[in-house]
Scaffold this motif. Structure first.
Motif: not given
Length: 209
Positions: A100-108
């Motif tokens: 889930n790349w959206s969630l991975v990016v949101l970690v930033l």
């Protein structure tokens, strides 16, 4: 100071936009979003670089700026390893088993929000003041000693071990249940250090007023 705070806000906003619109079938659009994120990130980094020399007393100015630069380079080197490890964790997988790349990016967004709070609380506004004026304003009783420096070195070792050594040295690290809590702890330790020691200095300064 305004540029620095605005840069952190811009970075956080761009991360949210990237998280919403990132998609595997929109490659060119994702490239555009990453370019926008790169611009905002470099805006924030250059704002820090300009402000840091004015934040440290003359006796430790070079050391302070050097450490600031060193942490920036450490973060840049570690980011690909950390995000790669996060992308493989079960918490960031879809039901279909893909990342889930959206969630991975949101970690930033976490370090940028914490960076904004640190800047808002602990960075002095030196707009319009010369280095001589800032030197004259120094009280000479800022928090000092070997204890904070030793603690910061220990945090660097822990952060390096949890976020770089473990993902590279331990096979299947991202699949372990303890991986995410340990990496999150490592990444939050520097901010905890700033809040504890910066809070002490703020309380000390408030007591004089």
């Amino acid at each position: 100071m305004g540029n620095l705070l605005g840069a952190w806000v811009l970075c956080a906003a761009v991360i949210v936009i990237c998280s919403i619109f990132v998609a595997p079938n929109q490659f060119l659009f994702c490239i555009g979003l990453m370019l926008l994120f790169g611009f905002s990130l470099n805006y924030a980094i250059t704002s820090v670089n300009l402000l840091m020399p004015e934040q440290y007393p003359t006796a430790i100015r070079n050391t302070g700026v050097a450490w600031c630069q060193a942490f920036a380079r450490f973060g840049g080197s570690a980011s690909s390893i950390v995000l790669g490890g996060i992308a493989g964790m079960a918490a960031f997988q879809t039901i279909g088993g893909t990342t889930n790349w959206s969630l991975v990016v949101l970690v930033l967004i976490v370090p940028f929000v914490l960076g904004f709070i640190c800047a808002l609380l602990f960075v002095r506004d030196t707009n319009g003041k010369s280095m001589d004026q800032l030197a004259n304003e120094a009280t000479g009783d800022e928090l000092s000693g070997t204890a904070p420096f030793t603690i910061m070195l220990a945090i660097v070792v822990i952060l390096f071990s949890l976020c770089i050594v473990c993902p590279l040295a331990i096979s299947g690290w991202s699949k372990l249940p303890i991986a995410l809590p340990l990496m999150a702890t490592g990444m939050l330790l520097p901010f905890a250090f700033f809040f504890i020691f910066g809070g002490k200095q703020l309380a000390k300064d408030a007591g004089k007023k």
